[in-house]
Write an enzyme that holds these catalytic residues in place. Structure first.
Site, PDB file in Angstrom:
ATOM      1  N   HIS A 155       1.792   4.371  -2.904  1.00 60.87           N
ATOM      2  CA  HIS A 155       1.800   5.824  -2.713  1.00 60.87           C
ATOM      3  C   HIS A 155       3.051   6.448  -3.331  1.00 60.87           C
ATOM      4  O   HIS A 155       2.981   7.514  -3.957  1.00 60.87           O
ATOM      5  CB  HIS A 155       1.755   6.162  -1.217  1.00 60.87           C
ATOM      6  CG  HIS A 155       0.386   6.136  -0.627  1.00 60.87           C
ATOM      7  ND1 HIS A 155      -0.685   6.821  -1.172  1.00 60.87           N
ATOM      8  CD2 HIS A 155      -0.096   5.540   0.503  1.00 60.87           C
ATOM      9  CE1 HIS A 155      -1.760   6.630  -0.420  1.00 60.87           C
ATOM     10  NE2 HIS A 155      -1.431   5.854   0.587  1.00 60.87           N
TER      11      HIS A 155
ATOM     12  N   GLU B 267      -6.150   6.937  -1.307  1.00 58.66           N
ATOM     13  CA  GLU B 267      -6.143   5.778  -0.410  1.00 58.66           C
ATOM     14  C   GLU B 267      -6.790   4.572  -1.085  1.00 58.66           C
ATOM     15  O   GLU B 267      -6.304   3.444  -0.968  1.00 58.66           O
ATOM     16  CB  GLU B 267      -6.865   6.107   0.898  1.00 58.66           C
ATOM     17  CG  GLU B 267      -6.121   7.072   1.798  1.00 58.66           C
ATOM     18  CD  GLU B 267      -4.738   6.574   2.170  1.00 58.66           C
ATOM     19  OE1 GLU B 267      -4.586   5.360   2.459  1.00 58.66           O
ATOM     20  OE2 GLU B 267      -3.807   7.383   2.167  1.00 58.66           O
TER      21      GLU B 267
ATOM     22  N   HIS C  10       0.839  -1.200   0.000  1.00 54.27           N
ATOM     23  CA  HIS C  10       0.000   0.000   0.000  1.00 54.27           C
ATOM     24  C   HIS C  10       0.874   1.251   0.000  1.00 54.27           C
ATOM     25  O   HIS C  10       0.666   2.171  -0.804  1.00 54.27           O
ATOM     26  CB  HIS C  10      -0.898  -0.027   1.247  1.00 54.27           C
ATOM     27  CG  HIS C  10      -1.688   1.226   1.470  1.00 54.27           C
ATOM     28  ND1 HIS C  10      -3.026   1.339   1.170  1.00 54.27           N
ATOM     29  CD2 HIS C  10      -1.321   2.425   1.994  1.00 54.27           C
ATOM     30  CE1 HIS C  10      -3.451   2.551   1.483  1.00 54.27           C
ATOM     31  NE2 HIS C  10      -2.432   3.225   1.996  1.00 54.27           N
ATOM     32  N   GLU C  11       1.864   1.281   0.885  1.00 60.38           N
ATOM     33  CA  GLU C  11       2.730   2.458   0.979  1.00 60.38           C
ATOM     34  C   GLU C  11       3.623   2.592  -0.245  1.00 60.38           C
ATOM     35  O   GLU C  11       3.902   3.705  -0.702  1.00 60.38           O
ATOM     36  CB  GLU C  11       3.563   2.391   2.259  1.00 60.38           C
ATOM     37  CG  GLU C  11       2.761   2.341   3.551  1.00 60.38           C
ATOM     38  CD  GLU C  11       1.805   3.514   3.706  1.00 60.38           C
ATOM     39  OE1 GLU C  11       2.016   4.565   3.064  1.00 60.38           O
ATOM     40  OE2 GLU C  11       0.829   3.380   4.467  1.00 60.38           O
TER      41      GLU C  11
END
Length: 256
Positions: free
Chosen positions: A117, A187, A113-114
């Site tokens: 980003h 997100e 997930h990070e």
């Protein structure tokens, strides 16, 4: 004292613009140091933290990406965030609580997930939006303050009052809501990116459930960077929250 309100407004703008550019440059180049000073991030190496380092590195190798710097916050909260947008300045940061309370697959999902980003340059996008909002608000306030010298009520002063008021409304109300909408959408995209990287939506879902159940809270200082965390527990669900609700994120993940 400058008597012409229009001339005074332009004078204020000429004074403030260099200041705004300087502050924007400082924020742009030193935001990492500011964030790390608030959160107490410690950089870790493969030797110090082989599990978390290898977890992130394996994800990067699978996609041909350079491994970002890894940081850990010695805190029992369950949270993580990423900063940077290129190979030189990118970081993924985990709290100790997240590492100790999530399974290996769940940690891998959070790391993915990070990493998404970083790939999507979300940190750069949000930083630019925040700086732009600050410029708009400051310019609006500079124009409005300059008009306190206007006693003639001429049309120029009225036009500047309208412009200043519009800038204040845009800077204080409209753009902040635009920022919230963008952070929420990013997100959802990062959650989807985690599934794409790991091919494991169940681990992302279970990780979010554990993070929600933990009832994390942010300190006053941390609230200034709330939008960066994988979950912001400090505000209620709704328009004022920087993140979609966990329920909405899980519902979106279940549709993949």
């Amino acid at each position: 004292m400058v008597s012409d309100p229009i001339l005074h407004a332009f004078t204020n703008l000429l004074i403030w613009l260099p200041v705004l550019l300087f502050l924007g440059s400082v924020s742009f180049y030193y935001h990492k140091d500011f964030i790390f000073s608030i959160t107490g991030v410690n950089e870790v190496t493969r030797k110090e933290e082989p599990f978390i380092y290898n977890t992130v590195e394996n994800l990067c190798i699978s996609r041909g990406l350079k491994t970002p710097n890894i940081g850990i916050i010695e805190d029992n909260k369950l949270n993580a965030f990423a900063i940077g947008w290129n190979d030189k300045n990118s970081w993924i940061v985990f709290t100790r609580g997240l590492i100790e309370n999530l399974t290996k697959k769940e940690i891998q999902a959070v790391a993915a997930h990070e990493l998404t980003h970083i790939k999507n340059k979300d940190n750069l996008l949000i930083l630019i939006i925040i700086l732009f909002i600050g410029v708009i608000k400051t310019l609006g306030e500079a124009i409005i303050r300059s008009l306190r010298y206007n006693s003639s009520g001429n049309k120029g002063g009225i036009y500047f009052f309208i412009i200043g008021t519009v800038l204040l409304i845009v800077g204080h109300i409209i753009f902040p809501f635009v920022q919230l909408a963008i952070t929420k959408s990013r997100e959802f995209l990062a959650d989807a990116g985690a599934v794409e990287l790991t091919k494991d939506k169940d681990s992302m879902i279970s990780a979010l459930k554990k993070i929600q159940k933990e009832k994390n809270s942010l300190s006053l200082e941390e609230k200034s960077i709330y939008h960066m965390y994988i979950e912001n527990p400090s505000s209620k669900n709704g328009w004022t929250n920087s993140h979609p609700s966990i329920e909405d994120r899980i519902k979106a993940l279940e549709s993949y």
